[in-house]
Design a protein around this motif. Structure first.
Motif, PDB file in Angstrom:
ATOM      1  N   GLN A   9       0.843  -1.208   0.000  1.00  0.00           N
ATOM      2  CA  GLN A   9       0.000   0.000   0.000  1.00  0.00           C
ATOM      3  C   GLN A   9       0.876   1.256   0.000  1.00  0.00           C
ATOM      4  N   VAL A  10       1.972   1.193   0.776  1.00  0.00           N
ATOM      5  CA  VAL A  10       2.887   2.341   0.820  1.00  0.00           C
ATOM      6  C   VAL A  10       3.545   2.529  -0.552  1.00  0.00           C
ATOM      7  N   THR A  11       4.020   1.389  -1.109  1.00  0.00           N
ATOM      8  CA  THR A  11       4.646   1.457  -2.441  1.00  0.00           C
ATOM      9  C   THR A  11       3.683   2.062  -3.444  1.00  0.00           C
ATOM     10  N   LYS A  12       2.433   1.677  -3.323  1.00  0.00           N
ATOM     11  CA  LYS A  12       1.441   2.155  -4.288  1.00  0.00           C
ATOM     12  C   LYS A  12       1.311   3.679  -4.198  1.00  0.00           C
ATOM     13  N   LYS A  13       1.247   4.166  -2.976  1.00  0.00           N
ATOM     14  CA  LYS A  13       1.130   5.627  -2.789  1.00  0.00           C
ATOM     15  C   LYS A  13       2.318   6.337  -3.444  1.00  0.00           C
ATOM     16  N   ASP A  14       3.525   5.798  -3.161  1.00  0.00           N
ATOM     17  CA  ASP A  14       4.735   6.404  -3.756  1.00  0.00           C
ATOM     18  C   ASP A  14       4.640   6.402  -5.266  1.00  0.00           C
ATOM     19  N   LEU A  15       4.232   5.245  -5.780  1.00  0.00           N
ATOM     20  CA  LEU A  15       4.190   5.112  -7.235  1.00  0.00           C
ATOM     21  C   LEU A  15       3.153   6.039  -7.853  1.00  0.00           C
ATOM     22  N   GLU A  16       2.048   6.210  -7.150  1.00  0.00           N
ATOM     23  CA  GLU A  16       1.013   7.113  -7.676  1.00  0.00           C
ATOM     24  C   GLU A  16       1.579   8.525  -7.810  1.00  0.00           C
ATOM     25  N   GLY A  17       2.336   8.934  -6.774  1.00  0.00           N
ATOM     26  CA  GLY A  17       2.969  10.260  -6.814  1.00  0.00           C
ATOM     27  C   GLY A  17       3.955  10.335  -7.966  1.00  0.00           C
ATOM     28  N   ARG A  18       4.727   9.266  -8.110  1.00  0.00           N
ATOM     29  CA  ARG A  18       5.754   9.245  -9.159  1.00  0.00           C
ATOM     30  C   ARG A  18       5.108   9.323 -10.550  1.00  0.00           C
ATOM     31  N   VAL A  19       4.041   8.556 -10.721  1.00  0.00           N
ATOM     32  CA  VAL A  19       3.363   8.555 -12.024  1.00  0.00           C
ATOM     33  C   VAL A  19       2.875   9.962 -12.357  1.00  0.00           C
ATOM     34  N   GLU A  20       2.294  10.636 -11.358  1.00  0.00           N
ATOM     35  CA  GLU A  20       1.779  11.980 -11.626  1.00  0.00           C
ATOM     36  C   GLU A  20       2.907  12.942 -11.982  1.00  0.00           C
ATOM     37  N   ALA A  21       4.024  12.830 -11.226  1.00  0.00           N
ATOM     38  CA  ALA A  21       5.161  13.722 -11.501  1.00  0.00           C
ATOM     39  C   ALA A  21       5.700  13.452 -12.900  1.00  0.00           C
ATOM     40  N   LEU A  22       5.792  12.182 -13.248  1.00  0.00           N
ATOM     41  CA  LEU A  22       6.333  11.841 -14.567  1.00  0.00           C
ATOM     42  C   LEU A  22       5.380  12.232 -15.688  1.00  0.00           C
ATOM     43  N   ARG A  23       4.070  12.194 -15.376  1.00  0.00           N
ATOM     44  CA  ARG A  23       3.095  12.621 -16.390  1.00  0.00           C
ATOM     45  C   ARG A  23       3.315  14.113 -16.703  1.00  0.00           C
ATOM     46  N   THR A  24       3.465  14.890 -15.625  1.00  0.00           N
ATOM     47  CA  THR A  24       3.676  16.323 -15.813  1.00  0.00           C
ATOM     48  C   THR A  24       4.972  16.560 -16.584  1.00  0.00           C
ATOM     49  N   ALA A  25       6.027  15.836 -16.165  1.00  0.00           N
ATOM     50  CA  ALA A  25       7.329  16.014 -16.837  1.00  0.00           C
ATOM     51  C   ALA A  25       7.201  15.673 -18.312  1.00  0.00           C
ATOM     52  N   LYS A  26       6.469  14.622 -18.575  1.00  0.00           N
ATOM     53  CA  LYS A  26       6.293  14.164 -19.956  1.00  0.00           C
ATOM     54  C   LYS A  26       5.550  15.239 -20.764  1.00  0.00           C
ATOM     55  N   GLU A  27       4.455  15.727 -20.186  1.00  0.00           N
ATOM     56  CA  GLU A  27       3.668  16.711 -20.923  1.00  0.00           C
ATOM     57  C   GLU A  27       4.487  17.977 -21.180  1.00  0.00           C
ATOM     58  N   THR A  28       5.351  18.290 -20.197  1.00  0.00           N
ATOM     59  CA  THR A  28       6.172  19.498 -20.338  1.00  0.00           C
ATOM     60  C   THR A  28       7.133  19.378 -21.521  1.00  0.00           C
ATOM     61  N   VAL A  29       7.734  18.213 -21.694  1.00  0.00           N
ATOM     62  CA  VAL A  29       8.696  18.101 -22.803  1.00  0.00           C
ATOM     63  C   VAL A  29       8.014  17.716 -24.118  1.00  0.00           C
ATOM     64  N   GLU A  30       6.784  17.259 -24.030  1.00  0.00           N
ATOM     65  CA  GLU A  30       6.097  16.879 -25.275  1.00  0.00           C
ATOM     66  C   GLU A  30       5.632  18.100 -26.067  1.00  0.00           C
ATOM     67  N   GLN A  31       5.364  19.177 -25.338  1.00  0.00           N
ATOM     68  CA  GLN A  31       4.885  20.388 -26.021  1.00  0.00           C
ATOM     69  C   GLN A  31       5.952  20.919 -26.992  1.00  0.00           C
ATOM     70  N   PRO A  32       7.179  21.209 -26.522  1.00  0.00           N
ATOM     71  CA  PRO A  32       8.202  21.681 -27.479  1.00  0.00           C
ATOM     72  C   PRO A  32       8.515  20.627 -28.542  1.00  0.00           C
ATOM     73  N   GLU A  33       8.410  19.358 -28.182  1.00  0.00           N
ATOM     74  CA  GLU A  33       8.659  18.296 -29.168  1.00  0.00           C
ATOM     75  C   GLU A  33       7.640  18.398 -30.304  1.00  0.00           C
ATOM     76  N   ARG A  34       6.362  18.564 -29.886  1.00  0.00           N
ATOM     77  CA  ARG A  34       5.292  18.646 -30.873  1.00  0.00           C
ATOM     78  C   ARG A  34       5.520  19.834 -31.816  1.00  0.00           C
ATOM     79  N   GLU A  35       5.870  20.961 -31.202  1.00  0.00           N
ATOM     80  CA  GLU A  35       6.047  22.174 -32.007  1.00  0.00           C
ATOM     81  C   GLU A  35       7.210  22.003 -32.980  1.00  0.00           C
TER      82      GLU A  35
END
Ligand code: MAN
Length: 531
Positions: free
Chosen positions: A168-194
């Motif tokens: 359960q603890v691992t899951k919480k950590d991973l949920e946070g990590r997934v969200e952070a990585l989603r944001t990071a991904k979206e941040t670099v995908e914008q200039p990539e797209r352009e």
């Protein structure tokens, strides 16, 4: 096992007692002794009649229920009680009394036939006692094993609960990590797209220039073809030599129509031909190759190069436009963005239908943006995958923790196990709490004989039967299902399988988990023994 064992207990006790014979008429069990009192009239046990006592066992049937003749064969429906001292008492139909065949092991049914019966009760009793003692021994050892299983199950349960909290603890950590990585991904995908859009746009523009050039070349070539007399002019007569140019395609290409195509004049030079070309280019069939449009001369390389000094693409290293995926699916493109060593298809490129070449590789900056975005996508995907795994782990743990493994979780150890039994035709496999299957020994695929359904023993012994349901459908029959009967034993093993009714299977399964604590045998219950 438990029930059977308890039922057999009185017998074990009986066989160990000394005889105290209680007087009563022949063939009467002790339990009915009080209805046969010697100095009183006898009332048939069904209450239908009362007769003097001396008519009991007088070899004449007075009572409809046969109760006046328990010790003779006079009544067709009577029954005779064998005391069988030393073994188990029993009843036989009274018709078998004195029929010359020894039915009771104590010989009492043949008291007047002259049959030479041997009293075998003691012998039978001894054998029975031995086998019951063996069963009792098994039950005892099985029960000890069961106690260990219960302890193991307790430990296992604690472990699983501990693991669940960790997960359960691992899951919480991973949920946070997934969200952070989603944001990071979206941040670099914008200039990539352009950057990719810019690259594509440049390529589209380049193609448009190339198309225009080709168009001009084709026009010039057609002009030369049409100019039959090489006077530098295309005339009405020149056009009329190409019947396919007939504007209304009515089979008659008139001079007026040709003039119309020339913009109302009789002849045009190369400059004026540009507007004529628009009127005829779709229909024009080249004289060089009548089935195909007019030949196109590729512009000389030097010309292209000199005309396009700002040309950003090397001519021979142009990747296919199709390689330029759209923004939505670029996450899944494994080939994407390998600038330093582009895949063969990208390096060599595929030619467009129009021979427009292939899209060139990305420039260094764009490729870097793509690489960075791809890395971010990979990291995000990886974290998402880990989260899914952890979710599955949690689901499995939850399921195991709340599963009904018996009153003391004594069946928990069976959860990850399978047990096989080979018959002449099939190999049967029982995976408790999952499924039962049947695989033909000599080829053929496995058949599902049912997936875990429920505990299905009788109300007072529910954990003695497992039911597996909803197996593979039976042709013109029910879905296959299996009943597994559990009995106490030291081993855990499938001992038999059968198919009592088509596609309804029965398995016998021995396990220590069903053993009950054997009752104590050292008792002085002689007095309860019936003799
Ligand atoms: C297979 C097996 C048998 C079953 C028949 C029914 O041969 O599963 O056990 O009786 O199918 O058609």
């Amino acid at each position: 096992m438990s029930c059977r064992y308890l039922l057999l207990l009185p017998l074990l006790l009986i066989m160990g007692v000394s005889a105290v014979e209680v007087q009563r008429p022949r063939g009467v069990p002790l339990s009915k002794r009080q209805f046969y009192e010697e100095d009183k009239p006898f009332t048939c046990l069904d209450g239908s009649r009362t007769i003097p006592f001396d008519r009991v066992n007088d070899d004449y049937c007075d009572c409809q229920d046969g109760s006046d003749e328990p010790g003779t064969a006079a009544c067709p429906n009577g029954s005779f009680h064998c005391t069988n001292a030393g073994y188990r008492p029993g009843f036989i139909p009274s018709s078998r009394i004195n029929d010359g065949i020894c039915d009771c092991c104590d010989t009492t049914d043949e008291y007047n036939s002259g049959a030479a019966c041997q009293n075998t009760c003691r012998d039978l009793g001894r054998k029975e006692k031995e086998s019951l003692q063996k069963l009792a021994e098994i039950a005892k050892e099985g029960f000890l094993l069961k106690k260990q299983l219960i302890q193991e199950a307790k430990r296992g349960l604690e472990e699983k609960k501990g693991k669940l909290s960790e997960v359960q603890v691992t899951k919480k950590d991973l949920e946070g990590r997934v969200e952070a990585l989603r944001t990071a991904k979206e941040t670099v995908e914008q200039p990539e797209r352009e950057a990719k859009e810019r690259h594509l746009k440049a390529w589209e523009d380049e193609k448009a220039v190339i198309r225009q050039e080709k168009e001009k070349v084709r026009m010039a070539s057609v002009f030369l073809e049409l100019d039959n007399d090489s006077d530098g002019l295309v005339s009405v007569a020149d056009l009329l030599s190409h019947a396919e140019l007939d504007p209304d395609s009515d089979g008659s290409f008139t001079e007026a129509e040709a003039q119309g195509l020339l913009g109302g004049v009789d002849k045009v030079d190369t400059f004026a031909f540009e507007s004529v070309w628009n009127n005829i280019k779709e229909k024009y069939v080249s004289e060089a190759s009548p089935d195909t449009p007019a030949p196109v001369e590729t512009p000389p390389q030097e010309k292209r190069d000199s005309d396009n000094d700002s040309e950003p693409y090397p001519d021979d290293d142009i990747p296919d436009e199709e390689e330029e995926d759209d923004e939505d699916d670029d996450e899944d493109d494994p080939d994407e963005g390998d600038y330093k060593s582009p895949p063969a298809t990208q390096t060599q490129g595929r030619k467009d239908e129009d021979d427009e070449g292939t899209m060139p590789p990305y420039d260094y900056e764009t490729q870097n943006l793509i690489d960075a975005a791809q890395k971010a996508r990979d990291d995000f995907d990886e974290a998402e995958r880990a989260l899914r795994e952890v979710d599955d782990q949690m689901k499995n743990l939850d399921k195991e923790i709340s599963f009904d493994f018996g009153p003391n979780a004594e069946f928990a150890h069976l959860y990850d196990q399978c047990y096989e039994l080979s018959t002449s035709e099939y190999v049967y496999k029982l995976c408790p709490f999952h499924r039962v299957s049947q695989k033909p020994k000599f080829g053929g695929s496995e058949t599902n004989l049912g997936t875990w359904g429920k505990w299905a023993g009788p109300e007072n012994d529910i954990y003695s039967v497992m039911k597996f349901e909803h197996g593979t459908g039976c042709w013109q029959g029910p879905n296959r299902s299996t009943t597994v009967k559990l009995t106490c034993g030291k081993e855990t093993v499938v001992t038999s399988t059968s198919e009592p009714s088509r596609c309804e299977y029965l398995m016998e399964f021995i396990s220590p988990a069903v053993c009950q604590e054997p009752p104590s045998l050292d008792s002085d219950v002689h007095k309860h023994a019936e003799l």
